[in-house]
Design an enzyme around this catalytic site. Structure first.
Site, short mmCIF file in Angstrom:
data_model
loop_
_atom_site.label_atom_id
_atom_site.label_comp_id
_atom_site.label_asym_id
_atom_site.label_seq_id
_atom_site.Cartn_x
_atom_site.Cartn_y
_atom_site.Cartn_z
N CYS A 101 0.83 -1.21 0.00
CA CYS A 101 0.00 0.00 0.00
C CYS A 101 0.86 1.26 0.00
O CYS A 101 0.60 2.20 -0.75
CB CYS A 101 -0.93 -0.01 1.20
SG CYS A 101 -2.13 1.35 1.22
N CYS A 199 -6.32 -4.18 6.76
CA CYS A 199 -7.49 -3.29 6.71
C CYS A 199 -8.63 -3.87 5.90
O CYS A 199 -9.80 -3.60 6.19
CB CYS A 199 -7.09 -1.92 6.16
SG CYS A 199 -6.57 -1.92 4.42
#
Length: 373
Positions: A101, A199
């Site tokens: 990410c 997440c």
């Protein structure tokens, strides 16, 4: 400078944006929508990027007095992080989605868009520091608060990305100071729990999440000699170093527990063995980058420290760029004492003192213990 502040909805990014304003920069806040179907509310401290997080970020931006936008990066996030995570597990590796990410979303996709819009830098709430040397070269260093240091997950940043990165929390001695500052500024997120876990798997059930996307297929569990000692319902559900959840029908001769040593997705088998067989004497990866200037002669072994997990202790090592078994260059790292439970797919970050020198995605490992025990 014109600064784009990435605001996750947490306390760190809110304070980082406020400090950027205090430093005299022209700041705009942006929240990244990374899911097509975000949950309305968080579950404790699990997950992030929910609708609630977006609202928390907007409230903070309003108090700071900066413009605020939400940018939809969900397609890029799915392709570069979620699909990569599935592909890596399917290949028998153990990926780190936070590294991907940072590499592909926050400091690639976001930075590309920021620069195209005329911004000079992207500001985040990471605990890390950027130091400029005597020649004007930027270096990535650990944060002042080692207990909160996040330089490991930023090890994927390149020289060009460091040139446009800003980490206002790097010199902060403790997280408690950030929370106190947030409370003094009136931020509602001052006492908000830190997010953890993956997440996009907010319930924490990675095995179940992967099973839905990869599918279950019965396979064999082997010992180091190749003997069948049990069965499993999908090799993707296992990772190197795992002890729990092994369906082993044949006990070890010495009666000691066994651990996952290797995952072989091609034939859907899992290899287990004693704990000492998890000790690794060498790691190497062909996908390596330097965070700032590369070593003057990386083909000559140099002393360093290596860290293989976000919260692991650094280990003294030597490293060198050398030609690997397939003919391409690898970053080869030899720890002075064996590392434990290292899996292909993990990221090895190399430090010299507090400086992040570079990183590699681990492709192969060499055990410190021969097969015959």
């Amino acid at each position: 400078m014109r600064v784009l502040a990435a605001m996750s909805g947490g306390v760190d990014s809110a304070v980082a944006a406020a400090r950027a304003v205090d430093a005299g920069h022209d700041v705009v806040g942006v929240h990244l929508a990374l899911s097509r179907m975000p949950g309305t509310l968080r579950t404790g401290s699990r997950g992030c990027c929910t609708i609630e997080d977006s609202m928390d970020a907007q409230r903070a931006a309003n108090l700071i007095g900066i413009p605020y936008y939400v940018w939809d990066f969900s397609e890029r996030f799915k392709a570069d992080v979620v699909d990569d995570f599935i592909a890596e597990y399917s290949a028998g590796r153990t990926p780190n989605p936070c590294m991907r990410c940072n590499e592909r979303i926050k400091f690639a996709a976001l930075l590309e868009k920021a620069l195209a819009l005329g911004f000079d830098a992207v500001c985040t709430g990471h605990y890390a520091s950027i130091v400029t040397d005597a020649d004007g070269n930027r270096e990535l260093h650990r944060a002042a608060a080692w207990a909160k240091d996040q330089s490991y997950v930023l090890g994927v940043l390149t020289t060009d990305q460091l040139a446009h990165a800003m980490f206002p929390l790097g010199a902060t001695p403790a997280k408690a100071e950030v929370r106190a500052e947030a409370a003094a500024r009136g931020f509602s997120v001052a006492s908000k729990p830190d997010s953890h876990d993956i997440c996009f798997i907010p319930d924490g059930d990675t095995r179940g999440w992967l099973a839905e996307r990869v599918g279950a297929q019965t396979g064999e569990i082997l010992d180091r000699d190749g003997a069948v000692v049990g069965s499993h319902e999908g090799a993707h559900a296992f990772t190197v170093g795992q002890r729990r959840g092994l369906q082993i029908g044949t006990p070890a001769a010495d009666g000691k527990p066994r651990f996952v040593l290797e995952v072989r997705p091609k034939d859907n088998t899992v290899v287990v063995g004693p704990k000492e067989a998890l000790d690794i004497a060498l790691i190497a990866g062909s996908r390596f980058t330097w965070a700032g200037l590369a070593p003057a002669d990386a083909r000559t072994p140099f002393e360093c420290e290596v860290q293989i997990r976000a919260h692991a202790d650094p280990v003294a090592a030597s490293a060198v760029v050398a030609v690997g078994p397939t003919g391409g260059d690898e970053l080869v790292i030899t720890p002075h004492v064996p590392l434990n439970g290292v899996a292909p797919g993990q990221t090895a970050v190399v430090y010299v003192g507090t400086r992040v020198l570079g990183q590699c995605t681990i492709d192969r490992t060499v055990s410190a213990v021969p097969v015959a025990l």
